[in-house]
Design a protein around this motif. Structure first.
Motif, PDB file in Angstrom:
ATOM      1  N   ASN A   1       0.833  -1.199   0.000  1.00 36.20           N
ATOM      2  CA  ASN A   1       0.000   0.000   0.000  1.00 36.20           C
ATOM      3  C   ASN A   1       0.871   1.254   0.000  1.00 36.20           C
ATOM      4  OD1 ASN A   1      -2.332   1.589   0.138  1.00 36.20           O
ATOM      5  ND2 ASN A   1      -2.238   1.659   2.375  1.00 36.20           N
ATOM      6  N   ARG A   2       1.625   1.441  -1.085  1.00 40.12           N
ATOM      7  CA  ARG A   2       2.486   2.618  -1.216  1.00 40.12           C
ATOM      8  C   ARG A   2       1.932   3.484  -2.344  1.00 40.12           C
ATOM      9  NH1 ARG A   2       6.269  -1.525  -0.061  1.00 40.12           N
ATOM     10  NH2 ARG A   2       6.643  -1.924  -2.263  1.00 40.12           N
ATOM     11  N   ASN A   3       1.084   4.430  -1.969  1.00 41.92           N
ATOM     12  CA  ASN A   3       0.396   5.278  -2.942  1.00 41.92           C
ATOM     13  C   ASN A   3       0.775   6.740  -2.743  1.00 41.92           C
ATOM     14  OD1 ASN A   3      -1.133   3.099  -4.068  1.00 41.92           O
ATOM     15  ND2 ASN A   3      -2.456   3.186  -2.264  1.00 41.92           N
ATOM     16  N   LEU A   4       1.149   7.371  -3.828  1.00 44.48           N
ATOM     17  CA  LEU A   4       1.461   8.804  -3.830  1.00 44.48           C
ATOM     18  C   LEU A   4       0.418   9.504  -4.693  1.00 44.48           C
ATOM     19  CD1 LEU A   4       3.390  11.222  -3.235  1.00 44.48           C
ATOM     20  CD2 LEU A   4       4.620  10.589  -5.314  1.00 44.48           C
ATOM     21  N   THR A   5      -0.341  10.415  -4.096  1.00 45.45           N
ATOM     22  CA  THR A   5      -1.419  11.102  -4.807  1.00 45.45           C
ATOM     23  C   THR A   5      -1.135  12.603  -4.843  1.00 45.45           C
ATOM     24  OG1 THR A   5      -2.991   9.459  -3.983  1.00 45.45           O
ATOM     25  CG2 THR A   5      -3.907  11.477  -4.926  1.00 45.45           C
ATOM     26  N   LEU A   6      -1.224  13.169  -6.039  1.00 44.70           N
ATOM     27  CA  LEU A   6      -1.001  14.600  -6.229  1.00 44.70           C
ATOM     28  C   LEU A   6      -2.294  15.228  -6.738  1.00 44.70           C
ATOM     29  CD1 LEU A   6       2.464  14.438  -8.061  1.00 44.70           C
ATOM     30  CD2 LEU A   6       2.031  14.537  -5.616  1.00 44.70           C
ATOM     31  N   LEU A   7      -2.736  16.293  -6.068  1.00 43.21           N
ATOM     32  CA  LEU A   7      -3.971  16.974  -6.453  1.00 43.21           C
ATOM     33  C   LEU A   7      -3.715  18.464  -6.596  1.00 43.21           C
ATOM     34  CD1 LEU A   7      -4.706  14.816  -3.886  1.00 43.21           C
ATOM     35  CD2 LEU A   7      -6.993  15.298  -4.765  1.00 43.21           C
ATOM     36  N   THR A   8      -4.456  19.089  -7.506  1.00 46.67           N
ATOM     37  CA  THR A   8      -4.421  20.551  -7.644  1.00 46.67           C
ATOM     38  C   THR A   8      -5.850  21.071  -7.692  1.00 46.67           C
ATOM     39  OG1 THR A   8      -4.348  20.473 -10.070  1.00 46.67           O
ATOM     40  CG2 THR A   8      -2.230  20.525  -8.897  1.00 46.67           C
ATOM     41  N   SER A   9      -6.038  22.263  -7.150  1.00 53.92           N
ATOM     42  CA  SER A   9      -7.342  22.925  -7.178  1.00 53.92           C
ATOM     43  C   SER A   9      -7.114  24.428  -7.087  1.00 53.92           C
ATOM     44  CB  SER A   9      -8.235  22.440  -6.032  1.00 53.92           C
ATOM     45  OG  SER A   9      -7.626  22.708  -4.789  1.00 53.92           O
ATOM     46  N   ALA A  10      -8.174  25.184  -7.254  1.00 56.60           N
ATOM     47  CA  ALA A  10      -8.078  26.642  -7.191  1.00 56.60           C
ATOM     48  C   ALA A  10      -9.298  27.196  -6.486  1.00 56.60           C
ATOM     49  CB  ALA A  10      -7.964  27.239  -8.592  1.00 56.60           C
ATOM     50  N   SER A  11      -9.059  28.177  -5.595  1.00 52.96           N
ATOM     51  CA  SER A  11     -10.157  28.811  -4.872  1.00 52.96           C
ATOM     52  C   SER A  11      -9.674  30.094  -4.242  1.00 52.96           C
ATOM     53  CB  SER A  11     -10.706  27.853  -3.800  1.00 52.96           C
ATOM     54  OG  SER A  11     -11.730  28.475  -3.056  1.00 52.96           O
ATOM     55  N   GLY A  12     -10.482  31.158  -4.364  1.00 51.73           N
ATOM     56  CA  GLY A  12     -10.184  32.416  -3.692  1.00 51.73           C
ATOM     57  C   GLY A  12      -8.853  33.033  -4.097  1.00 51.73           C
ATOM     58  N   GLY A  13      -8.491  32.913  -5.366  1.00 52.01           N
ATOM     59  CA  GLY A  13      -7.239  33.502  -5.831  1.00 52.01           C
ATOM     60  C   GLY A  13      -6.000  32.719  -5.422  1.00 52.01           C
ATOM     61  N   LEU A  14      -6.184  31.467  -4.975  1.00 54.16           N
ATOM     62  CA  LEU A  14      -5.061  30.630  -4.555  1.00 54.16           C
ATOM     63  C   LEU A  14      -5.071  29.317  -5.320  1.00 54.16           C
ATOM     64  CD1 LEU A  14      -5.246  31.061  -0.673  1.00 54.16           C
ATOM     65  CD2 LEU A  14      -3.565  32.103  -2.207  1.00 54.16           C
ATOM     66  N   VAL A  15      -3.884  28.860  -5.686  1.00 56.34           N
ATOM     67  CA  VAL A  15      -3.708  27.526  -6.258  1.00 56.34           C
ATOM     68  C   VAL A  15      -3.276  26.593  -5.132  1.00 56.34           C
ATOM     69  CG1 VAL A  15      -2.343  26.116  -7.841  1.00 56.34           C
ATOM     70  CG2 VAL A  15      -3.110  28.376  -8.552  1.00 56.34           C
ATOM     71  N   SER A  16      -4.005  25.497  -4.951  1.00 54.42           N
ATOM     72  CA  SER A  16      -3.693  24.534  -3.895  1.00 54.42           C
ATOM     73  C   SER A  16      -3.064  23.289  -4.503  1.00 54.42           C
ATOM     74  CB  SER A  16      -4.953  24.146  -3.116  1.00 54.42           C
ATOM     75  OG  SER A  16      -5.463  25.259  -2.421  1.00 54.42           O
ATOM     76  N   ILE A  17      -1.990  22.825  -3.890  1.00 58.24           N
ATOM     77  CA  ILE A  17      -1.296  21.603  -4.298  1.00 58.24           C
ATOM     78  C   ILE A  17      -1.266  20.669  -3.093  1.00 58.24           C
ATOM     79  CG2 ILE A  17       0.845  20.615  -5.180  1.00 58.24           C
ATOM     80  CD1 ILE A  17       1.516  23.493  -6.185  1.00 58.24           C
ATOM     81  N   GLU A  18      -1.770  19.458  -3.270  1.00 58.93           N
ATOM     82  CA  GLU A  18      -1.749  18.475  -2.191  1.00 58.93           C
ATOM     83  C   GLU A  18      -0.856  17.306  -2.590  1.00 58.93           C
ATOM     84  OE1 GLU A  18      -5.344  16.996  -0.569  1.00 58.93           O
ATOM     85  OE2 GLU A  18      -6.115  18.986   0.002  1.00 58.93           O
ATOM     86  N   VAL A  19       0.027  16.918  -1.667  1.00 59.20           N
ATOM     87  CA  VAL A  19       0.872  15.743  -1.850  1.00 59.20           C
ATOM     88  C   VAL A  19       0.506  14.771  -0.729  1.00 59.20           C
ATOM     89  CG1 VAL A  19       3.212  14.846  -1.961  1.00 59.20           C
ATOM     90  CG2 VAL A  19       2.707  17.112  -2.890  1.00 59.20           C
TER      91      VAL A  19
END
Length: 351
Positions: A263-281
């Protein structure tokens, strides 16, 4: 300087237009009250001295316009015109005074902010200095003890060269650790935006994954990328943001490298809200305890046996230099989530 020249050019041109309008028309309103708009223009980029000069100039032009209306006859009295002049002078004087007060208040606020920043900087420097002394004194002290032990082994009769060599090797390793700490400090203090431009964050994330592909394959980590359907742009130093992503993703890989399960999973997500770019690792490693979650971005704090605690501290410095934020949270059922928020170009230009 160019902006200041433009403001004064605009001031002079508008002042001439208002003076001409006031001098040649006979409208029953105090046109010279329009001079207050000029003072507001100067307020946008001028000093208290500039505002005072602008206010005095407007007063002189108002009086000159009234005097021209009397045919430059100082004995001629125009009651209606005099009332208009007094109204205009009062308005100009009031706006000038309030504008100067605003400039002084803003200067006081900037001074207070600078003082607070210097205080926080001093606190940070003291904390960092304490950490530096602690981190460097340990390997240097150990190296000194190793050298003393080597000397004792050599002073024996007969000399024990094997133990002396082992002590010298340990001293060398401790010296190298101290050097690594110093190099990490140099990297930590060298974060600066030298090449700012606009770029797509998704492209940079793919490059970071490609850069770390050997480590990902070695530890058999499954990578999942859930990116925003539209291009999310960031205004900043591309090289620094790339280093930021590599640091965070590499930490996630290392967190899962000792996991014996599949169970070795690396998930990368991007989103945008309120003038900010969010990056999740997101990783599925062992995770970090709640009491240590807020400390992982501190210099020299590490949960790794051989870590120096520099990588995430550098990451926070990079994010801060871009007016962004970085935080850690728990992933479910196990692991850690690092969330990075950076302003979009429109927002960062106003920051």
């Amino acid at each position: 300087m160019a902006k200041r020249r433009f403001v004064w050019f605009l001031f002079c041109a508008t002042a001439v237009a208002i003076f001409t309008l006031d001098a040649v028309t006979s409208v029953d309103i105090p046109i010279s009250v329009l001079y207050v708009t000029l003072i507001m223009i100067v307020l946008r980029s001028g000093t208290a001295r500039d505002i005072l000069i602008a206010g005095l100039t407007c007063c002189i032009l108002t009086i000159a316009s009234y005097w021209k209306g009397t045919g430059f006859n100082i004995t001629k009295f125009n009651e209606a015109g005099l009332i208009d002049v007094l109204i205009s002078l009062f308005a100009i004087a009031s706006v000038t005074y309030l504008s100067i007060k605003i400039v002084h208040s803003e200067a006081s606020m900037r001074k207070a902010r600078d003082q607070a920043a210097r205080t926080m900087l001093n606190v940070s420097i003291n904390e960092l200095a304490t950490s530096v002394v602690h981190e460097i004194s340990q390997p240097i002290g150990a190296a000194a003890m190793n050298n003393a032990a080597a000397r004792r082994w050599l002073d024996m009769t007969p000399a024990n060269f094997r133990e002396a060599r082992a002590a010298i090797d340990s001293a060398t390793l401790n010296t190298q650790r101290a050097e690594s700490v110093i190099q990490g400090l140099r990297r930590l203090s060298s974060v600066s935006l030298t090449d700012r431009n606009v770029f797509d964050v998704a492209e940079l994330m793919r490059e970071a994954i490609a850069f770390l592909s050997d480590e990902i394959e070695q530890h058999r980590i499954r990578v999942s990328m859930r990116l925003h359907p539209n291009s999310l742009l960031i205004d900043g130093d591309r090289t620094l943001i790339q280093q930021l992503l590599i640091n965070v993703i590499n930490n996630a890989i290392e967190a899962m490298s000792h996991d014996k399960s599949e169970n070795r999973n690396l998930t990368l997500l991007t989103s945008a809200s309120g003038g900010l770019v969010s990056i999740e690792v997101q990783d599925t490693g062992a995770g970090i305890s709640s009491e240590h979650l807020e400390q992982i971005f501190d210099p020299f704090y590490t949960t790794k046996a051989r870590g120096l605690g520099i990588g995430l501290a550098i990451s926070r410095s990079i994010v801060t230099s871009h007016s962004g934020s970085i935080q850690a949270s728990h992933n479910k059922p196990t692991g850690t989530i690092i969330t990075i928020r950076l302003p979009t170009p429109a927002r960062s230009s106003h920051g």
